[in-house]
Design a protein around this motif. Structure first.
Motif, PDB file in Angstrom:
ATOM      1  N   UNK A  74     -17.042 -40.396 -52.042  1.00  0.00           N
ATOM      2  CA  UNK A  74     -18.189 -41.073 -51.424  1.00  0.00           C
ATOM      3  C   UNK A  74     -17.846 -42.516 -51.096  1.00  0.00           C
ATOM      4  N   UNK A  75     -17.178 -43.196 -52.025  1.00  0.00           N
ATOM      5  CA  UNK A  75     -16.792 -44.592 -51.799  1.00  0.00           C
ATOM      6  C   UNK A  75     -15.793 -44.708 -50.653  1.00  0.00           C
ATOM      7  N   UNK A  76     -14.907 -43.714 -50.511  1.00  0.00           N
ATOM      8  CA  UNK A  76     -13.946 -43.717 -49.417  1.00  0.00           C
ATOM      9  C   UNK A  76     -14.635 -43.547 -48.073  1.00  0.00           C
ATOM     10  N   UNK A  77     -15.775 -42.883 -48.077  1.00  0.00           N
ATOM     11  CA  UNK A  77     -16.524 -42.722 -46.833  1.00  0.00           C
ATOM     12  C   UNK A  77     -17.373 -43.952 -46.532  1.00  0.00           C
ATOM     13  N   UNK A  81      -9.789 -41.622 -43.055  1.00  0.00           N
ATOM     14  CA  UNK A  81     -10.487 -41.552 -44.341  1.00  0.00           C
ATOM     15  C   UNK A  81     -11.985 -41.333 -44.144  1.00  0.00           C
ATOM     16  N   UNK A  82     -12.568 -42.037 -43.171  1.00  0.00           N
ATOM     17  CA  UNK A  82     -13.990 -41.847 -42.865  1.00  0.00           C
ATOM     18  C   UNK A  82     -14.252 -40.422 -42.381  1.00  0.00           C
ATOM     19  N   UNK A  83     -13.380 -39.965 -41.484  1.00  0.00           N
ATOM     20  CA  UNK A  83     -13.577 -38.657 -40.874  1.00  0.00           C
ATOM     21  C   UNK A  83     -13.370 -37.507 -41.831  1.00  0.00           C
ATOM     22  N   UNK A  84     -12.349 -37.587 -42.667  1.00  0.00           N
ATOM     23  CA  UNK A  84     -12.026 -36.464 -43.554  1.00  0.00           C
ATOM     24  C   UNK A  84     -13.024 -36.352 -44.700  1.00  0.00           C
ATOM     25  N   UNK A  85     -13.699 -37.445 -45.045  1.00  0.00           N
ATOM     26  CA  UNK A  85     -14.695 -37.396 -46.124  1.00  0.00           C
ATOM     27  C   UNK A  85     -16.113 -37.167 -45.602  1.00  0.00           C
ATOM     28  N   UNK A  86     -16.346 -37.355 -44.309  1.00  0.00           N
ATOM     29  CA  UNK A  86     -17.686 -37.210 -43.744  1.00  0.00           C
ATOM     30  C   UNK A  86     -18.295 -35.824 -43.871  1.00  0.00           C
ATOM     31  N   UNK A  87     -17.578 -34.758 -43.494  1.00  0.00           N
ATOM     32  CA  UNK A  87     -18.185 -33.413 -43.510  1.00  0.00           C
ATOM     33  C   UNK A  87     -18.559 -32.896 -44.895  1.00  0.00           C
TER      34      UNK A  87
END
Length: 442
Positions: A387-390, A262-268
């Protein structure tokens, strides 16, 4: 010799991808995850460092009228209050967002300054007004937040002049996480490319590689023999340090893989427009810039009366629909046709980051639109929570704690993974000696 199965070949291929992507992005991932771990509790750390701005004591007093507080803030700031936040907790200060008016003296000084000084000044201010064409504050600049004690009408301070080593440190952590501190360098490293963009591209690419590494890691976690799958769920502390290191990488990576993904897929999406648009297209929430804008809600001027509605009237109208304990945020109309935007946020350990929204007629207080987050379609809720998921605050402190632990694990993965690779390289170098038997010649 047994023939290698198809799964064994696929697993070996995925292992190679996992290895080389990890080695290629390891240092950047280590920096991004370490700063991300610290930044999970950014709000709490900043508030703890400057409690005088946030914590107050009612002392049995009644809160003053919001209009009275707005007048105090506007006089103190020489600006215009465009929004305010009223916390449900009586021991927290109220926040007022202010857009400051341009002063004639500042305009004349800036106009008289040489162009190269204007450019440098713009860069120091975070890139706003960083060109010869840009004069004065950028229109898109964020409002300054003023913190006020609602019981005494005392202005406690504002976000523009906060002086704290901790706040400065958190600012550097954010810069390191997003741009690798490249935004602190004034001169562009590559001509035609802003240093902030360069840093954003580097961290964005590293995050994409990290996400692929998470996916391949989830695949190769499954052992060659299905019967041995339980070994990947525990760490053997009694084994050698090499075995313990392998288990730390394998087991902790498995337990945190969903949150790391979840962190990785929302980061970019913070680095690339094409990625952000693609993600929204996948969720079915993308809106083309060329698409006709939705018709804006307008207030009915015919409902205007000699007695203007108070902020308490807006708050009461919102509470009839959003009847729960929470913080209230009001954005005031920019002109005579605009509406009052109200957002209410729930409080508590599991409180979601998203709020419920209302649009009110500024003259009658009539509710023109209701948007409750829980009633939105699933894809829109996901899109609105990217944003919240990141950041990890999708469900308040509860998910923040989970993200903190997951991000801490993510910080360790490049280290434990590199040690696994080095140990394997040492094994390859130590080839066993082959004893040759000499037969006597007859």
């Amino acid at each position: 010799m047994k023939k290698e199965t198809a799964w064994a070949k696929i697993r070996k291929f995925l292992t190679d991808i996992h290895l080389w992507l990890g080695l290629g992005s390891g240092i950047i991932v280590l920096v991004v995850c370490l700063t991300g771990t610290i930044y999970v509790f950014n709000t709490e750390i900043r508030e703890a460092a400057t409690p005088e701005l946030f914590k107050i004591n009612p002392n049995g007093l009644e809160a003053k009228a919001p209009e009275e507080l707005i007048a105090v803030v506007e006089k103190s700031s020489e600006g215009k209050v465009v929004a305010m936040r009223m916390p449900a907790d009586q021991h927290r200060s109220w926040q007022f967002s202010v857009r400051k008016k341009e002063e004639k003296k500042e305009k004349s000084k800036e106009a008289a300054a040489p162009v190269d000084k204007q450019v440098k000044a713009g860069k120091k201010d975070g890139g706003q007004g960083g060109s010869a064409k840009a004069k004065g504050p950028a229109k898109s600049s964020r409002p300054v937040t003023y913190y006020v004690n609602p019981y005494t009408a005392e202005v406690l301070g504002n976000s523009g002049v906060i002086k704290s080593a901790t706040v400065d440190f958190m600012g550097y952590m954010f810069s390191l996480h997003r741009w690798l501190l490249l935004d602190k360098i004034e001169e562009p490293i590559f001509e035609g490319l802003e240093n902030r963009k360069l840093g954003s591209y580097i961290t964005g690419i590293a995050t994409i590689l990290f996400t692929v590494g998470v996916l391949t890691g989830m695949a190769i976690w499954f052992p060659k023999k299905i019967k041995s799958w339980k070994q990947g769920l525990k760490i053997k502390w009694s084994g050698s340090w090499k075995r313990t290191n392998h288990d730390l990488h394998n087991t902790l990576g498995f337990y945190s893989c969903i949150f790391l993904f979840l962190m990785g897929v929302t980061g970019p999406l913070f680095s690339f427009d094409w990625y952000r648009d693609g993600l929204r297209k996948t969720l079915g929430t993308y809106q083309s810039p060329d698409a006709p804008a939705a018709k804006a809600l307008v207030s009915d001027f015919g409902q205007a009366s000699s007695q203007k509605l108070s902020i308490a009237d807006y708050s009461a109208a919102a509470s009839q629909i959003l009847n729960y304990h929470g913080d209230l945020h009001l954005s005031f109309p920019a002109d005579s046709a605009a509406t009052v935007a109200v957002t209410k946020y729930k409080n508590g350990f599991f409180a979601p980051a998203a709020g419920d929204k209302l649009a009110l007629d500024q003259y009658s207080g009539k509710i023109l639109e209701i948007s409750k987050f829980s009633e939105m379609p699933f894809n829109e809720r996901v899109s609105g929570s990217l944003k919240a998921l990141h950041l990890g605050d999708v469900y308040g402190t509860f998910t923040k704690l989970i993200y903190f632990l997951a991000c801490l694990i993510a910080t360790s993965l490049p280290v434990t993974g590199t040690l696994i690779w080095l140990n394997k390289m040492k094994k390859k170098k130590k080839k066993p000696l082959v004893k040759l038997s000499v037969q006597p010649v007859v």
